[in-house]
Scaffold this active site. Structure first.
Site, PDB file in Angstrom:
ATOM      1  N   LYS A 319     -53.215   5.312   8.601  1.00 56.57           N
ATOM      2  CA  LYS A 319     -52.363   4.199   8.206  1.00 56.57           C
ATOM      3  C   LYS A 319     -51.398   3.794   9.314  1.00 56.57           C
ATOM      4  CE  LYS A 319     -52.938   4.513   3.255  1.00 56.57           C
ATOM      5  NZ  LYS A 319     -52.349   4.713   1.902  1.00 56.57           N
ATOM      6  N   ARG A 354     -56.766  12.058   0.394  1.00 60.56           N
ATOM      7  CA  ARG A 354     -57.786  11.008   0.491  1.00 60.56           C
ATOM      8  C   ARG A 354     -57.896  10.625   1.963  1.00 60.56           C
ATOM      9  NH1 ARG A 354     -58.004   5.376   0.491  1.00 60.56           N
ATOM     10  NH2 ARG A 354     -59.789   4.480  -0.640  1.00 60.56           N
TER      11      ARG A 354
END
Length: 378
Positions: A319, A354
């Site tokens: 991210k 995840r």
């Protein structure tokens, strides 16, 4: 009917020896009077963004509530404080998958591999979605993730990156159902990453065992009732707005307190709607309506979310905030940062991560878990 107070445990290591815990309480009836009574019993309290933060032996706090409001108020506070402290001190329960074996979240961290069936996901958009070869590319990727050690495959057909446009339900179904069906038939534990009730229903019919909802039921009013009817596991995530608008809503006075209270409220809501609490995973939503600083604070204080008594899922993989920390502008250059953040999250209480990079994460978590549990059987 009075709503039960919400208890977030900030620190409770001394409780087993009879020591105090630091607790943040929201929705606490007669909070000021309880704070005064707790202070008289050698407790310390402060107000933080409308929440009462108390450092006290939990039993004395409960006794203080009793002195203020009798047995009814004492029981109300005990029913919130005691399970929260127990959850913080203990480990998350396993996650049952109805009709299948459980995910062993009580004994080790679980790795959820990402299978994006989209042309526009932020990290690997289009890499595993080839319309002329559908679902071939996605299936090859899913199988590779299983071979690398993934416990769960999270299949998503709609990008949730900041600024992403929504797609209609028929297109989402066209993308995900062949992938879910094939991977489930091969024995994989499959999660469907969707905010839509119809997609969830058809994916579960095709073999999905988990619904991963980044909207907490905020996009489709029928999603939570559908999950309740289907009896599958459910990932409840914090987010504000939509992918188009969420980064404009990244404003908090107390990001940990606000995200925690949202998840606690929604957990009560979906339980009232018929979703078994034992089937729910909570996710603070790293990167969703959060600045880089918000994400880092949530990760640093992640253990507080274990007060909810449910397995905590974290998704930091590749991210943008990791790029801001490291200077890595390409998502492909954020693998080390992603693996590091996953290992630290597990050390702080996460039970499911995840990730895109399954093989590297599996190795890192094996080491982190071994260190965290070394000597436990001695």
């Amino acid at each position: 009917m009075i709503d039960a107070p919400l208890t977030r445990v900030e620190e409770a290591r001394l409780v087993p020896a009879g020591g105090p815990a630091r607790l943040a309480l929201s929705r606490l009836p007669r909070a000021g009077e309880i704070a005064d009574a707790a202070a008289a019993a050698r407790g310390v309290s402060a107000w933080v963004d409308g929440r009462l933060v108390v450092t006290a032996v939990p039993s004395r706090l409960i006794d203080a509530a009793g002195r203020v409001g009798g047995r009814e108020l004492a029981d109300l506070v005990a029913g919130s404080v005691e399970p929260a402290v127990e959850a913080w001190l203990g480990t998350a329960p396993d996650l049952p998958l109805p009709g299948r074996a459980v995910l062993p979240t009580a004994t080790r961290p679980v790795v959820m591999g990402i299978v994006n069936v989209t042309p526009d996901s932020f990290a690997d958009g289009g890499a595993h979605y080839a319309p002329d070869d559908h679902p071939g590319a996605a299936l090859r990727h899913g199988r590779a993730l299983l071979e690398a050690g993934a416990d769960v495959l999270d299949v998503g057909g709609e990008s949730t990156r900041p600024g992403a446009d929504p797609i209609d339900v028929d297109e989402e179904l066209r993308r995900v159902i062949p992938v879910v069906e094939a991977l489930a038939e091969e024995g994989a534990v499959v999660s469907i990453d969707t905010t839509k009730a119809r997609v969830a229903r058809e994916a579960v019919a095709a073999g999905a065992a988990i619904v991963n909802d980044v909207s907490a039921g905020g996009v489709d009013d029928e999603l939570v009732p559908t999950v309740a009817e289907l009896g599958v596991a459910y990932v409840l995530m914090h987010r504000r707005g939509t992918p188009r608008t969420m980064q404009d809503q990244a404003e908090y006075t107390d990001v940990v307190g606000e995200v925690f209270d949202f998840l606690a409220d929604r957990l009560d809501h979906i339980q009232a709607a018929g979703v078994g609490r034992e089937l729910v995973v909570v996710d603070p939503g790293i990167g969703f309506a959060k600045t880089a600083e918000h994400n880092l604070v949530l990760l640093r204080r992640l253990r507080e979310f274990t007060s909810l008594g449910r397995p905590v899922l974290i998704g930091t993989s590749r991210k943008a905030f990791l790029g801001r920390v490291t200077g890595a502008t390409s998502t492909d250059d954020r693998v080390v940062a992603s693996v590091t953040s996953a290992a630290l999250a597990v050390r702080s209480g996460a039970r499911i991560v995840r990730v895109h990079d399954v093989a590297e994460t599996v190795q890192a978590l094996a080491v982190a878990h071994a260190i965290a549990t070394a000597g436990d059987e001695a």
